[in-house]
Write a protein that holds these residues in place. Structure first.
Motif, PDB file in Angstrom:
ATOM      1  N   ARG A   1       3.416  74.304  71.302  1.00 35.44           N
ATOM      2  CA  ARG A   1       2.080  74.488  71.872  1.00 35.44           C
ATOM      3  C   ARG A   1       1.983  75.831  72.598  1.00 35.44           C
ATOM      4  O   ARG A   1       0.987  76.554  72.469  1.00 35.44           O
ATOM      5  CB  ARG A   1       1.755  73.347  72.840  1.00 35.44           C
ATOM      6  N   ILE A   2       3.006  76.144  73.364  1.00 34.24           N
ATOM      7  CA  ILE A   2       3.027  77.425  74.080  1.00 34.24           C
ATOM      8  C   ILE A   2       2.976  78.579  73.091  1.00 34.24           C
ATOM      9  O   ILE A   2       2.254  79.565  73.280  1.00 34.24           O
ATOM     10  CB  ILE A   2       4.275  77.511  74.975  1.00 34.24           C
ATOM     11  N   ASN A   3       3.730  78.461  72.024  1.00 30.02           N
ATOM     12  CA  ASN A   3       3.762  79.495  70.991  1.00 30.02           C
ATOM     13  C   ASN A   3       2.373  79.706  70.394  1.00 30.02           C
ATOM     14  O   ASN A   3       1.928  80.845  70.182  1.00 30.02           O
ATOM     15  CB  ASN A   3       4.756  79.101  69.894  1.00 30.02           C
TER      16      ASN A   3
ATOM     17  N   LEU B   1       1.357  77.057  81.132  1.00 28.13           N
ATOM     18  CA  LEU B   1       2.649  77.707  80.999  1.00 28.13           C
ATOM     19  C   LEU B   1       2.559  78.941  80.104  1.00 28.13           C
ATOM     20  O   LEU B   1       3.189  79.964  80.374  1.00 28.13           O
ATOM     21  CB  LEU B   1       3.674  76.726  80.423  1.00 28.13           C
ATOM     22  N   ALA B   2       1.764  78.830  79.049  1.00 31.85           N
ATOM     23  CA  ALA B   2       1.600  79.973  78.141  1.00 31.85           C
ATOM     24  C   ALA B   2       0.982  81.162  78.873  1.00 31.85           C
ATOM     25  O   ALA B   2       1.388  82.315  78.664  1.00 31.85           O
ATOM     26  CB  ALA B   2       0.733  79.572  76.950  1.00 31.85           C
TER      27      ALA B   2
ATOM     28  N   SER C   1       0.652  72.883  78.869  1.00 30.15           N
ATOM     29  CA  SER C   1       1.217  73.874  77.947  1.00 30.15           C
ATOM     30  C   SER C   1       0.414  75.184  77.964  1.00 30.15           C
ATOM     31  O   SER C   1       0.999  76.272  77.919  1.00 30.15           O
ATOM     32  CB  SER C   1       1.288  73.318  76.529  1.00 30.15           C
ATOM     33  N   LYS C   2      -0.917  75.099  78.053  1.00 31.05           N
ATOM     34  CA  LYS C   2      -1.724  76.321  78.099  1.00 31.05           C
ATOM     35  C   LYS C   2      -1.458  77.082  79.397  1.00 31.05           C
ATOM     36  O   LYS C   2      -1.410  78.324  79.407  1.00 31.05           O
ATOM     37  CB  LYS C   2      -3.214  75.991  77.975  1.00 31.05           C
TER      38      LYS C   2
ATOM     39  N   VAL D   1      10.721  83.006  73.334  1.00 28.65           N
ATOM     40  CA  VAL D   1      10.670  81.720  74.026  1.00 28.65           C
ATOM     41  C   VAL D   1      11.712  80.794  73.423  1.00 28.65           C
ATOM     42  O   VAL D   1      11.716  80.565  72.211  1.00 28.65           O
ATOM     43  CB  VAL D   1       9.273  81.080  73.922  1.00 28.65           C
TER      44      VAL D   1
ATOM     45  N   TYR E   1      -0.567  79.012  71.800  1.00 33.35           N
ATOM     46  CA  TYR E   1      -1.475  79.602  72.781  1.00 33.35           C
ATOM     47  C   TYR E   1      -1.229  81.105  72.957  1.00 33.35           C
ATOM     48  O   TYR E   1      -2.175  81.893  73.007  1.00 33.35           O
ATOM     49  CB  TYR E   1      -1.322  78.896  74.130  1.00 33.35           C
TER      50      TYR E   1
END
Length: 385
Positions: free
Chosen positions: A34-36, A350-351, A347-348, A22, A38
């Motif tokens: 945040r994505i990382n 997108l994750a 963000s969650k 990412v 999740y």
């Protein structure tokens, strides 16, 4: 001839298209982290850092370049880019800070793709607010910036482009053979409404969906259908004989739901972009005069380009109660601290999209969360009884 049956991928199958990487472009560091977190949680901590180390330094002349600071050979790369983050700056010539424009952000994205050098197995771009999305068609001898940028991305080797609430979804016709998904944060919006307004009741006798204009009608119809609420709309009259600040000036908003009972109901107004906010304020002002109990606004991209003074006044006068805005684009802390502002974290979401695409799983249920929204509404209605 026997029919060939292709087996579905099991939900617990974590085989991936390629090792996940990412890249969070400048201004996207927070949502990237945040994505990382999740994705690490989804994958039970099998790896703790999916973020690829990159940088986009500038020469003193203002020219830029991109640097990939680690190996990415064979990676499935997801690049997150907020072209409308006006908090990011760079120095040139006089050493003064210059704010990055959408054009600057976009060129850094192109540089980053070029720096990958064809070594990644696949390149995916997540651009929440599509670059030049407001210049998606033409009425005179004008440029078609959005279509041109999409073609450029595909020519650079991008396989999938994900965006939120594309201003004109048909712009994907410019790249008909490439992956293009426009995502609506519908579930996240409804959940945020329930979480922040305790006494909200989304029933036909208590709530109403109102589209601010005909262009936003399709997304408002979606909420109306999923939540089983009545819908009304405004007609936006513009002066097409002249252009002011890049657009045809607004003449009036005409309410087309004269037989619709607004009095005593909570009104939800839904749109994709809030630039100056004049149109939204006009709409909520009119429904307030019609006797609406409260007014709530769902906005995917809140720019507040003309400041927040008018919104503060509308809140103090009871014209507007809450504006729900996603964190897909940058907003300063000054706006986030406003009593009428509510940030909707995606963000969650997108994750989950990144995780699903990397594992080659279907993301249909994520793109169209009808059942999740209805289950949420049913649960809330049970709790209110």
């Amino acid at each position: 001839m026997d029919t060939v049956v292709i087996p579905a991928i099991p939900e617990d199958d974590f085989s991936t298209f390629g090792r996940l990487g990412v890249i969070a472009m400048r201004g996207c560091e927070e949502i990237g982290e945040r994505i990382n977190e999740y994705i690490t949680e989804f994958r039970f901590g099998e790896e703790t850092d999916f973020l690829v180390k990159t940088s986009c330094p500038r020469f003193m002349t203002g020219e830029g370049k991109a640097i990939i600071e680690q190996t990415i050979r064979g990676y499935d790369i997801f690049i997150i880019c907020d072209c409308y983050n006006y908090s990011v700056t760079y120095k040139m010539h006089d050493e003064k800070e210059h704010t990055m424009s959408p054009d600057d952000h976009y060129r850094d994205l192109i540089r980053t793709i070029a720096a990958l050098g064809g070594k990644a197995r696949r390149i995916n771009v997540i651009m929440p607010m599509l670059y030049s999305s407001r210049q998606d068609n033409k009425y005179a001898r004008e440029s078609l910036d959005c279509a041109i940028s999409l073609k450029e991305l595909v020519n650079m080797g991008v396989s999938n482009i994900l965006t939120f609430d594309a201003h004109e979804p048909r712009v994907q016709n410019a790249i008909p053979l490439s992956g293009f998904d426009t995502i609506r944060p519908s579930y996240q919006m409804v959940k945020a409404l329930y979480d922040n307004v305790d006494d909200i009741e989304l029933t036909r006798d208590k709530a109403l969906i109102v589209s601010p204009d005909e262009g936003a009608m399709s997304k408002n119809e979606y909420y109306s259908s999923v939540l089983d609420l009545d819908i009304a709309t405004f007609y936006k009259r513009r002066d097409y004989t002249r252009i002011v600040n890049g657009k045809n000036p607004l003449m009036s908003h005409d309410f087309l739901g004269k037989d619709t009972d607004v009095a005593g109901k909570d009104v939800i107004v839904i749109d994709d972009i809030l630039a100056s906010g004049d149109s939204i304020l006009d709409v909520v002002g009119q429904v307030h005069e019609m006797g609406a109990k409260r007014t709530f606004v769902f906005i995917t991209f809140g720019q507040f380009a003309a400041g927040t003074k008018k919104f503060d006044e509308a809140y103090e006068n009871g014209v507007i109660n809450k504006i729900f805005v996603t964190n897909t684009t940058y907003k300063p802390e000054e706006i986030k601290s406003k009593p009428w502002f509510c940030e909707v974290d995606i963000s969650k979401y997108l994750a989950k999209l990144i995780d699903g695409l990397n594992c080659d799983h279907s993301i249909s249920n994520l793109l169209n969360p009808v059942h999740r929204i209805r289950n949420l509404k049913e649960l809330k209605e049970k709790n209110n009884k």
